[in-house]
Design a protein around this motif. Structure first.
Motif, PDB file in Angstrom:
ATOM      1  N   SER A  93       0.983  -1.352  -0.143  1.00  0.00           N
ATOM      2  CA  SER A  93       0.040  -0.226   0.039  1.00  0.00           C
ATOM      3  C   SER A  93       0.860   1.189  -0.112  1.00  0.00           C
ATOM      4  CB  SER A  93      -0.747   0.055   1.227  1.00  0.00           C
ATOM      5  OG  SER A  93      -1.320   1.222   1.451  1.00  0.00           O
ATOM      6  N   GLY A  94       0.339   2.324  -0.655  1.00  0.00           N
ATOM      7  CA  GLY A  94       1.182   3.408  -0.712  1.00  0.00           C
ATOM      8  C   GLY A  94       1.044   4.374   0.328  1.00  0.00           C
ATOM      9  N   SER A  95       0.141   3.850   1.394  1.00  0.00           N
ATOM     10  CA  SER A  95      -0.023   4.845   2.535  1.00  0.00           C
ATOM     11  C   SER A  95       1.247   4.867   3.365  1.00  0.00           C
ATOM     12  CB  SER A  95      -1.265   4.334   3.299  1.00  0.00           C
ATOM     13  OG  SER A  95      -1.328   5.157   4.398  1.00  0.00           O
ATOM     14  N   ARG A  96       1.485   5.936   3.795  1.00  0.00           N
ATOM     15  CA  ARG A  96       2.775   6.163   4.944  1.00  0.00           C
ATOM     16  C   ARG A  96       2.006   5.762   6.323  1.00  0.00           C
ATOM     17  NH1 ARG A  96       6.013  11.614   2.794  1.00  0.00           N
ATOM     18  NH2 ARG A  96       6.369  10.906   0.753  1.00  0.00           N
ATOM     19  N   THR A  97       0.951   5.905   6.667  1.00  0.00           N
ATOM     20  CA  THR A  97       0.444   5.348   8.039  1.00  0.00           C
ATOM     21  C   THR A  97       0.735   3.837   8.286  1.00  0.00           C
ATOM     22  OG1 THR A  97      -1.130   7.140   7.608  1.00  0.00           O
ATOM     23  CG2 THR A  97      -1.510   5.596   9.398  1.00  0.00           C
ATOM     24  N   PRO A  98       1.225   3.313   9.116  1.00  0.00           N
ATOM     25  CA  PRO A  98       1.232   2.254   9.557  1.00  0.00           C
ATOM     26  C   PRO A  98      -0.301   1.420   9.756  1.00  0.00           C
ATOM     27  CG  PRO A  98       2.026   3.314  11.361  1.00  0.00           C
ATOM     28  CD  PRO A  98       1.796   4.126  10.245  1.00  0.00           C
ATOM     29  N   PRO A  99      -0.327   0.316   9.389  1.00  0.00           N
ATOM     30  CA  PRO A  99      -1.776  -0.131   9.177  1.00  0.00           C
ATOM     31  C   PRO A  99      -2.271  -0.444  10.866  1.00  0.00           C
ATOM     32  CG  PRO A  99      -0.353  -1.529   7.913  1.00  0.00           C
ATOM     33  CD  PRO A  99       0.506  -0.765   8.424  1.00  0.00           C
ATOM     34  N   ILE A 100      -1.463  -1.022  11.616  1.00  0.00           N
ATOM     35  CA  ILE A 100      -1.703  -1.116  13.116  1.00  0.00           C
ATOM     36  C   ILE A 100      -0.238  -0.936  13.669  1.00  0.00           C
ATOM     37  CG2 ILE A 100      -3.761  -2.230  12.997  1.00  0.00           C
ATOM     38  CD1 ILE A 100      -2.563  -4.723  13.716  1.00  0.00           C
ATOM     39  N   PRO A 101      -0.253  -0.433  15.054  1.00  0.00           N
ATOM     40  CA  PRO A 101       0.838  -0.330  15.773  1.00  0.00           C
ATOM     41  C   PRO A 101       1.577  -1.662  15.707  1.00  0.00           C
ATOM     42  CG  PRO A 101      -0.883  -0.145  17.335  1.00  0.00           C
ATOM     43  CD  PRO A 101      -1.228  -0.246  15.850  1.00  0.00           C
ATOM     44  N   PRO A 102       2.917  -1.449  15.431  1.00  0.00           N
ATOM     45  CA  PRO A 102       3.808  -2.871  15.265  1.00  0.00           C
ATOM     46  C   PRO A 102       4.085  -3.215  16.664  1.00  0.00           C
ATOM     47  CG  PRO A 102       5.182  -0.931  14.752  1.00  0.00           C
ATOM     48  CD  PRO A 102       3.720  -0.447  14.938  1.00  0.00           C
ATOM     49  N   ILE A 142      -5.099   5.045  11.625  1.00  0.00           N
ATOM     50  CA  ILE A 142      -4.917   4.431  10.289  1.00  0.00           C
ATOM     51  C   ILE A 142      -5.237   4.934   9.130  1.00  0.00           C
ATOM     52  CG2 ILE A 142      -4.562   2.281  11.487  1.00  0.00           C
ATOM     53  CD1 ILE A 142      -7.727   1.511  10.441  1.00  0.00           C
ATOM     54  N   GLY A 143      -5.341   6.449   9.202  1.00  0.00           N
ATOM     55  CA  GLY A 143      -5.914   6.995   7.948  1.00  0.00           C
ATOM     56  C   GLY A 143      -7.612   7.499   8.018  1.00  0.00           C
ATOM     57  N   CYS A 197     -16.907  10.221   3.780  1.00  0.00           N
ATOM     58  CA  CYS A 197     -16.787  10.663   5.293  1.00  0.00           C
ATOM     59  C   CYS A 197     -15.333  11.064   5.783  1.00  0.00           C
ATOM     60  CB  CYS A 197     -17.173   9.148   6.003  1.00  0.00           C
ATOM     61  SG  CYS A 197     -17.056   9.410   7.541  1.00  0.00           S
ATOM     62  N   ARG A 198     -14.452  10.590   5.419  1.00  0.00           N
ATOM     63  CA  ARG A 198     -13.214  11.311   5.964  1.00  0.00           C
ATOM     64  C   ARG A 198     -12.813  11.486   7.324  1.00  0.00           C
ATOM     65  NH1 ARG A 198     -10.498  13.001   1.279  1.00  0.00           N
ATOM     66  NH2 ARG A 198     -11.710  13.578  -0.478  1.00  0.00           N
ATOM     67  N   ALA A 199     -13.830  10.641   8.110  1.00  0.00           N
ATOM     68  CA  ALA A 199     -13.473  10.613   9.701  1.00  0.00           C
ATOM     69  C   ALA A 199     -12.324   9.833   9.897  1.00  0.00           C
ATOM     70  CB  ALA A 199     -14.713  10.213  10.347  1.00  0.00           C
ATOM     71  N   ASP A 200     -11.602  10.306  10.991  1.00  0.00           N
ATOM     72  CA  ASP A 200     -10.267   9.776  11.194  1.00  0.00           C
ATOM     73  C   ASP A 200     -10.752   8.183  11.940  1.00  0.00           C
ATOM     74  OD1 ASP A 200      -8.549  11.658  10.793  1.00  0.00           O
ATOM     75  OD2 ASP A 200      -8.799  12.669  12.577  1.00  0.00           O
ATOM     76  N   LEU A 201      -9.925   7.318  11.315  1.00  0.00           N
ATOM     77  CA  LEU A 201      -9.795   5.898  11.831  1.00  0.00           C
ATOM     78  C   LEU A 201      -9.001   5.471  12.686  1.00  0.00           C
ATOM     79  CD1 LEU A 201     -11.254   4.142   8.533  1.00  0.00           C
ATOM     80  CD2 LEU A 201     -12.470   5.095  10.532  1.00  0.00           C
ATOM     81  N   THR A 202      -9.313   4.611  13.629  1.00  0.00           N
ATOM     82  CA  THR A 202      -8.156   4.123  14.533  1.00  0.00           C
ATOM     83  C   THR A 202      -8.267   2.713  14.717  1.00  0.00           C
ATOM     84  OG1 THR A 202      -9.271   4.423  16.823  1.00  0.00           O
ATOM     85  CG2 THR A 202      -8.004   6.405  16.024  1.00  0.00           C
ATOM     86  N   ALA A 203      -6.993   1.965  15.165  1.00  0.00           N
ATOM     87  CA  ALA A 203      -7.037   0.716  15.460  1.00  0.00           C
ATOM     88  C   ALA A 203      -5.972   0.100  16.285  1.00  0.00           C
ATOM     89  CB  ALA A 203      -6.990  -0.223  14.065  1.00  0.00           C
ATOM     90  N   GLN A 208      -9.643  -4.654   1.829  1.00  0.00           N
ATOM     91  CA  GLN A 208     -10.693  -3.552   1.297  1.00  0.00           C
ATOM     92  C   GLN A 208     -10.559  -2.178   1.610  1.00  0.00           C
ATOM     93  OE1 GLN A 208     -14.549  -5.182   1.303  1.00  0.00           O
ATOM     94  NE2 GLN A 208     -13.961  -7.209   0.455  1.00  0.00           N
ATOM     95  N   LEU A 209     -10.544  -2.187   2.832  1.00  0.00           N
ATOM     96  CA  LEU A 209     -10.259  -0.680   3.531  1.00  0.00           C
ATOM     97  C   LEU A 209      -9.042  -0.094   3.087  1.00  0.00           C
ATOM     98  CD1 LEU A 209     -10.677   1.652   5.382  1.00  0.00           C
ATOM     99  CD2 LEU A 209      -9.845   0.106   7.326  1.00  0.00           C
ATOM    100  N   ARG A 210      -8.003  -0.769   3.203  1.00  0.00           N
ATOM    101  CA  ARG A 210      -6.733  -0.098   2.667  1.00  0.00           C
ATOM    102  C   ARG A 210      -6.718   0.374   1.233  1.00  0.00           C
ATOM    103  NH1 ARG A 210      -4.340   1.781   6.324  1.00  0.00           N
ATOM    104  NH2 ARG A 210      -2.385   1.995   5.215  1.00  0.00           N
ATOM    105  N   GLU A 211      -7.477  -0.798   0.312  1.00  0.00           N
ATOM    106  CA  GLU A 211      -7.573  -0.409  -0.956  1.00  0.00           C
ATOM    107  C   GLU A 211      -8.549   0.898  -1.223  1.00  0.00           C
ATOM    108  OE1 GLU A 211      -9.036  -4.131  -2.687  1.00  0.00           O
ATOM    109  OE2 GLU A 211      -7.107  -5.110  -2.464  1.00  0.00           O
ATOM    110  N   GLN A 212      -9.387   0.928  -0.826  1.00  0.00           N
ATOM    111  CA  GLN A 212     -10.609   2.229  -0.471  1.00  0.00           C
ATOM    112  C   GLN A 212      -9.604   3.353  -0.153  1.00  0.00           C
ATOM    113  OE1 GLN A 212     -13.603   0.985   1.891  1.00  0.00           O
ATOM    114  NE2 GLN A 212     -14.354  -0.787   0.445  1.00  0.00           N
TER     115      GLN A 212
END
Length: 239
Positions: A77-86, A179-180, A192-198, A222-226
């Protein structure tokens, strides 16, 4: 009762996996003489081997989410935000040098004792772990009867199992991180563009603003692709 010899000059055989019962060593029953490990310790080791498979799959799924979803073709994924905290302990157990490597070391030592070739390469840790566990489970009856170093291997398996249980139980729960933004659209087409967390303890994501949910590994991807599609759309508008 144990049928122990009363002669002080005679040393009754003890279980090679003594620490299993919380004592330094414990004597074998009369019916167990000729074995290196008592039956309760063998049963407990077999149970641990059966549990390590599901434990590893759970940890590996978490590690996959930490590394980020991968698109078909292997691009990240091109996102610079880590998917979930490592969590380093999760990554350490699921990567090379972790569970798969430690199981392979035991399998190789058993194969050497049996005069067999070393364990074949079986691919990624996710592919190798089930094969190592199957080999160890199938050959455990031989090892508890004949393999002189079985006590150390049982102790290694006990420690490995305990590590996986502790990490899977998520004893040190990480905080939530961003997470974006939410890529869901309202009925009028607006994002929507609300901040998501995980957190690393779960791949379930819930948008508190629009109510969108992503609750399975497939939906996470799917979330990451969207999110990436929205990023590309925004980049196109900016251009």
């Amino acid at each position: 009762m144990h049928d122990n010899h009363d002669d002080d000059s005679y040393s009754w055989p003890t279980c090679a996996a003594g620490p299993e019962t919380g004592v330094h060593s414990h004597k074998l029953w009369a019916a167990e003489v000729g074995r290196l490990v008592c039956r309760p310790c063998e049963d407990q080791t077999a149970k641990r081997l059966s549990e390590l498979g599901p434990l590893f799959r759970r940890l590996n799924e978490t590690a996959t989410l930490m590394r980020g979803a991968r698109r078909p073709g292997g691009a990240t994924s091109g996102s610079r935000t880590p998917p979930i905290p490592p969590r380093l302990e999760v990554l350490a157990l699921t990567a090379n040098g972790g569970v798969a490597t430690r199981l392979q070391a035991i399998e190789d030592s058993w194969r050497t004792a049996l005069g067999w070739t070393v364990a074949p390469w079986r691919g990624s840790p996710a592919q190798a772990v089930p094969a190592h566990l199957k080999f160890l489970a199938n050959n455990l009856p031989w090892a508890v009867d004949s393999y002189e170093s079985i006590g150390q291997d049982i102790d290694d398996l006990r420690r490995l199992h305990a590590e996986c249980v502790a990490v899977a139980a998520n004893e040190h729960r990480p905080g939530r991180v961003s997470i974006g933004r939410c890529p869901a659209r309202y009925d009028d087409g607006h994002l929507c563009r609300a901040d998501l967390t995980a957190t690393a303890s779960s791949h379930r994501v819930h948008c508190g603003q629009c109510g969108a949910r992503w609750e399975t590994l497939g939906e996470w991807k799917q979330l990451r692709e969207q999110q990436d599609a929205v990023l590309r759309e925004d980049a196109g508008v900016a251009a």
